[in-house]
Design a protein around this motif. Structure first.
Motif, mmCIF file in Angstrom:
data_model
loop_
_atom_site.group_PDB
_atom_site.id
_atom_site.type_symbol
_atom_site.label_atom_id
_atom_site.label_comp_id
_atom_site.label_asym_id
_atom_site.label_seq_id
_atom_site.Cartn_x
_atom_site.Cartn_y
_atom_site.Cartn_z
ATOM 1 N N LEU A 1 17.474 60.404 -5.433
ATOM 2 C CA LEU A 1 16.970 59.038 -5.308
ATOM 3 C C LEU A 1 16.522 58.458 -6.643
ATOM 4 O O LEU A 1 15.742 57.504 -6.685
ATOM 5 C CB LEU A 1 15.802 58.997 -4.313
ATOM 6 C CG LEU A 1 16.155 59.370 -2.875
ATOM 7 C CD1 LEU A 1 14.931 59.262 -1.983
ATOM 8 C CD2 LEU A 1 17.269 58.484 -2.343
ATOM 9 N N ALA A 2 17.022 59.010 -7.737
ATOM 10 C CA ALA A 2 16.681 58.460 -9.051
ATOM 11 C C ALA A 2 17.086 56.999 -9.202
ATOM 12 O O ALA A 2 16.355 56.224 -9.837
ATOM 13 C CB ALA A 2 17.328 59.310 -10.146
ATOM 14 N N PRO A 3 18.231 56.555 -8.653
ATOM 15 C CA PRO A 3 18.560 55.129 -8.767
ATOM 16 C C PRO A 3 17.503 54.207 -8.163
ATOM 17 O O PRO A 3 17.288 53.097 -8.668
ATOM 18 C CB PRO A 3 19.895 55.020 -8.022
ATOM 19 C CG PRO A 3 20.502 56.373 -8.137
ATOM 20 C CD PRO A 3 19.351 57.316 -8.064
ATOM 21 N N VAL A 4 16.839 54.651 -7.098
ATOM 22 C CA VAL A 4 15.792 53.824 -6.510
ATOM 23 C C VAL A 4 14.616 53.699 -7.471
ATOM 24 O O VAL A 4 14.056 52.614 -7.674
ATOM 25 C CB VAL A 4 15.332 54.418 -5.164
ATOM 26 C CG1 VAL A 4 14.197 53.602 -4.576
ATOM 27 C CG2 VAL A 4 16.501 54.489 -4.196
ATOM 28 N N THR A 5 14.239 54.803 -8.079
ATOM 29 C CA THR A 5 13.155 54.761 -9.057
ATOM 30 C C THR A 5 13.520 53.876 -10.239
ATOM 31 O O THR A 5 12.665 53.146 -10.773
ATOM 32 C CB THR A 5 12.848 56.190 -9.543
ATOM 33 O OG1 THR A 5 12.590 57.029 -8.421
ATOM 34 C CG2 THR A 5 11.628 56.206 -10.450
ATOM 35 N N THR A 6 14.781 53.906 -10.643
ATOM 36 C CA THR A 6 15.217 53.064 -11.755
ATOM 37 C C THR A 6 15.079 51.586 -11.417
ATOM 38 O O THR A 6 14.655 50.773 -12.253
ATOM 39 C CB THR A 6 16.681 53.387 -12.105
ATOM 40 O OG1 THR A 6 16.787 54.772 -12.440
ATOM 41 C CG2 THR A 6 17.159 52.537 -13.271
ATOM 42 N N VAL B 1 6.316 47.104 -5.702
ATOM 43 C CA VAL B 1 7.247 47.614 -4.687
ATOM 44 C C VAL B 1 7.282 46.681 -3.479
ATOM 45 O O VAL B 1 8.347 46.400 -2.917
ATOM 46 C CB VAL B 1 6.845 49.043 -4.282
ATOM 47 C CG1 VAL B 1 7.697 49.518 -3.116
ATOM 48 C CG2 VAL B 1 7.015 49.984 -5.455
ATOM 49 N N ARG B 2 6.127 46.194 -3.051
ATOM 50 C CA ARG B 2 6.100 45.268 -1.912
ATOM 51 C C ARG B 2 6.862 43.985 -2.236
ATOM 52 O O ARG B 2 7.560 43.430 -1.378
ATOM 53 C CB ARG B 2 4.653 44.946 -1.548
ATOM 54 C CG ARG B 2 3.905 46.123 -0.943
ATOM 55 C CD ARG B 2 2.514 45.742 -0.499
ATOM 56 N NE ARG B 2 1.774 46.922 -0.057
ATOM 57 C CZ ARG B 2 1.909 47.477 1.137
ATOM 58 N NH1 ARG B 2 2.759 46.953 2.011
ATOM 59 N NH2 ARG B 2 1.218 48.552 1.470
ATOM 60 N N SER B 3 6.714 43.515 -3.462
ATOM 61 C CA SER B 3 7.476 42.320 -3.863
ATOM 62 C C SER B 3 8.966 42.625 -3.925
ATOM 63 O O SER B 3 9.800 41.805 -3.538
ATOM 64 C CB SER B 3 6.969 41.827 -5.221
ATOM 65 O OG SER B 3 7.737 40.731 -5.676
ATOM 66 N N PHE B 4 9.287 43.835 -4.364
ATOM 67 C CA PHE B 4 10.690 44.221 -4.496
ATOM 68 C C PHE B 4 11.377 44.314 -3.136
ATOM 69 O O PHE B 4 12.573 44.023 -3.007
ATOM 70 C CB PHE B 4 10.770 45.567 -5.225
ATOM 71 C CG PHE B 4 12.149 46.117 -5.333
ATOM 72 C CD1 PHE B 4 13.104 45.521 -6.147
ATOM 73 C CD2 PHE B 4 12.513 47.256 -4.621
ATOM 74 C CE1 PHE B 4 14.376 46.029 -6.237
ATOM 75 C CE2 PHE B 4 13.784 47.770 -4.706
ATOM 76 C CZ PHE B 4 14.719 47.156 -5.523
ATOM 77 N N ASP C 1 16.913 40.502 -2.756
ATOM 78 C CA ASP C 1 18.272 40.927 -2.426
ATOM 79 C C ASP C 1 18.584 42.291 -3.028
ATOM 80 O O ASP C 1 19.392 43.057 -2.473
ATOM 81 C CB ASP C 1 19.275 39.893 -2.939
ATOM 82 C CG ASP C 1 19.171 38.574 -2.189
ATOM 83 O OD1 ASP C 1 18.696 38.589 -1.030
ATOM 84 O OD2 ASP C 1 19.553 37.527 -2.756
ATOM 85 N N ALA C 2 17.949 42.583 -4.161
ATOM 86 C CA ALA C 2 18.181 43.885 -4.784
ATOM 87 C C ALA C 2 17.710 45.018 -3.868
ATOM 88 O O ALA C 2 18.343 46.079 -3.814
ATOM 89 C CB ALA C 2 17.460 43.958 -6.125
ATOM 90 N N PHE C 3 16.624 44.786 -3.164
ATOM 91 C CA PHE C 3 16.158 45.820 -2.233
ATOM 92 C C PHE C 3 17.163 46.021 -1.109
ATOM 93 O O PHE C 3 17.434 47.163 -0.699
ATOM 94 C CB PHE C 3 14.801 45.435 -1.648
ATOM 95 C CG PHE C 3 14.383 46.302 -0.488
ATOM 96 C CD1 PHE C 3 13.987 47.606 -0.693
ATOM 97 C CD2 PHE C 3 14.415 45.803 0.814
ATOM 98 C CE1 PHE C 3 13.617 48.413 0.374
ATOM 99 C CE2 PHE C 3 14.039 46.600 1.882
ATOM 100 C CZ PHE C 3 13.636 47.907 1.660
ATOM 101 N N ARG C 4 17.727 44.932 -0.585
ATOM 102 C CA ARG C 4 18.706 45.075 0.487
ATOM 103 C C ARG C 4 19.926 45.859 0.005
ATOM 104 O O ARG C 4 20.479 46.689 0.737
ATOM 105 C CB ARG C 4 19.111 43.703 1.007
ATOM 106 C CG ARG C 4 17.964 42.954 1.688
ATOM 107 C CD ARG C 4 18.432 41.604 2.210
ATOM 108 N NE ARG C 4 17.358 40.914 2.914
ATOM 109 C CZ ARG C 4 16.462 40.147 2.338
ATOM 110 N NH1 ARG C 4 16.520 39.941 1.022
ATOM 111 N NH2 ARG C 4 15.499 39.576 3.046
ATOM 112 N N THR C 5 20.323 45.587 -1.240
ATOM 113 C CA THR C 5 21.439 46.349 -1.798
ATOM 114 C C THR C 5 21.073 47.819 -1.955
ATOM 115 O O THR C 5 21.859 48.718 -1.611
ATOM 116 C CB THR C 5 21.844 45.760 -3.156
ATOM 117 O OG1 THR C 5 22.196 44.383 -2.991
ATOM 118 C CG2 THR C 5 23.023 46.519 -3.753
#
Length: 310
Positions: free
Chosen positions: A135-140, A92-95, A99-103
């Motif tokens: 928030l299922a998309p975040v978990t995905t 998670v810290r790496s994520f 850019d995917a995290f910003r999106t």
């Protein structure tokens, strides 16, 4: 009755009325700025998302998100939390640096804001239901990130469409009442402030002083608004539970109130500038218009012949 006392009484009434109108104007200016900020700034989804977007790169916010989401994902891993926990948090810290995290950050903020705004504007919504977001998309996204990094058992992370409450029913009811008031205030308070200022200056016995008083009152209102923002920040952070990151909450508060702080200092600058300009105009304009003192000979035109020359 002598006309002089009546005239003096009329002047006093005009002065009192002018002072009252100017005082109302100076009161409505910061309140109008606050209402406009809340209605047209916080209540606009696009502007809210753009305001929150830079926070995706804030280290305190990234750490808070990593801890919260990492714990949430780890808690959902049945029977393997002891093994998967460190891998999940590191992933998670790496994520959070991608850019995917910003999106995902923008998408999550948009989803939460849309849900809250829809609840505030929907009069038919039951007042006993909380405002929830899936928030299922975040978990995905986290699951895919773990799988790409070949983390063991990453594919077994369950993705459940769980409704996460973001507003309790009691909080929603209070916000709905406040939102209705702010919508009206954001439109009429600025108009009323301008109307009171014009009326107060018009009926004043000395309009230059009235303009100066209005400008100084506006500057004072802006300073009080800036002080209120600072006090609100301190109170907000002091009331947070121990589990919430104060640096992250402070960064969010500063981002949301940046426009309000700018508006408050603009009011201070504009008010002081107008007051100084009016004072200088009155001081030096009075000197230019001052008649010559008695006994000073009036200047004669060089083209006009004197009696001796004639």
């Amino acid at each position: 009755m002598s006309p002089r006392p009546a005239h003096a009484r009329a002047l006093r009434l005009r002065g009192a009325l002018s002072a009252a109108l100017i005082a109302l104007c100076c009161l409505f200016v910061p309140l109008g700025a606050l209402s406009a900020w809340a209605t047209y700034g916080l209540a606009d989804t696009g502007r809210y998302v753009r305001t929150m977007a830079p926070l995706a790169g804030d280290p305190a916010v990234r750490d808070a998100v990593a801890d919260t989401v990492g714990d949430e994902v780890a808690d959902r891993i049945d029977g393997t939390q002891g093994v998967m926990g460190p891998f999940v948090r590191d992933a998670v810290r790496s994520f959070t640096q991608t850019d995917a995290f910003r999106t995902g950050w923008d998408a999550a903020n948009r989803a939460v804001h849309d849900a809250v705004l829809h609840a505030l504007r929907d009069d038919d919504r039951p007042r006993t239901d909380p405002v929830t977001v899936d928030l299922a998309p975040v978990t995905t996204r986290i699951k895919d990130q773990l799988a790409d990094e070949n983390v063991p058992l990453a594919r077994r992370i369950p993705v459940r469409h769980t409704a996460v409450a973001v507003l309790a029913p009691g909080d929603l009811d209070r916000l709905r009442k406040g939102y209705d008031v702010l919508e009206v205030a954001a439109l009429w308070l600025p108009i009323a402030a301008v109307a009171f200022a014009v009326a107060g200056i018009t009926v004043a016995t000395c309009r230059r002083r009235a303009i100066t008083a209005t400008a100084l009152g506006t500057a004072l209102g802006g300073a009080l608004l800036a002080a209120a923002v600072a006090v609100g920040r301190r109170l907000t952070l002091s009331d947070l539970p121990a589990s919430v990151s104060r640096p992250a909450a402070g960064a969010v508060y500063d981002a949301l109130t940046a426009t309000l702080r700018t508006a408050s200092w603009l009011l201070v600058t504009l008010g002081l500038a107008v007051a100084l300009t009016t004072w200088l105009a009155g001081r030096y304009g009075h000197r230019l218009r001052r008649p010559p003192s008695p006994g000073t000979p009036a200047p004669t035109s060089p083209q006009e012949p004197t009696r001796a020359q004639a």
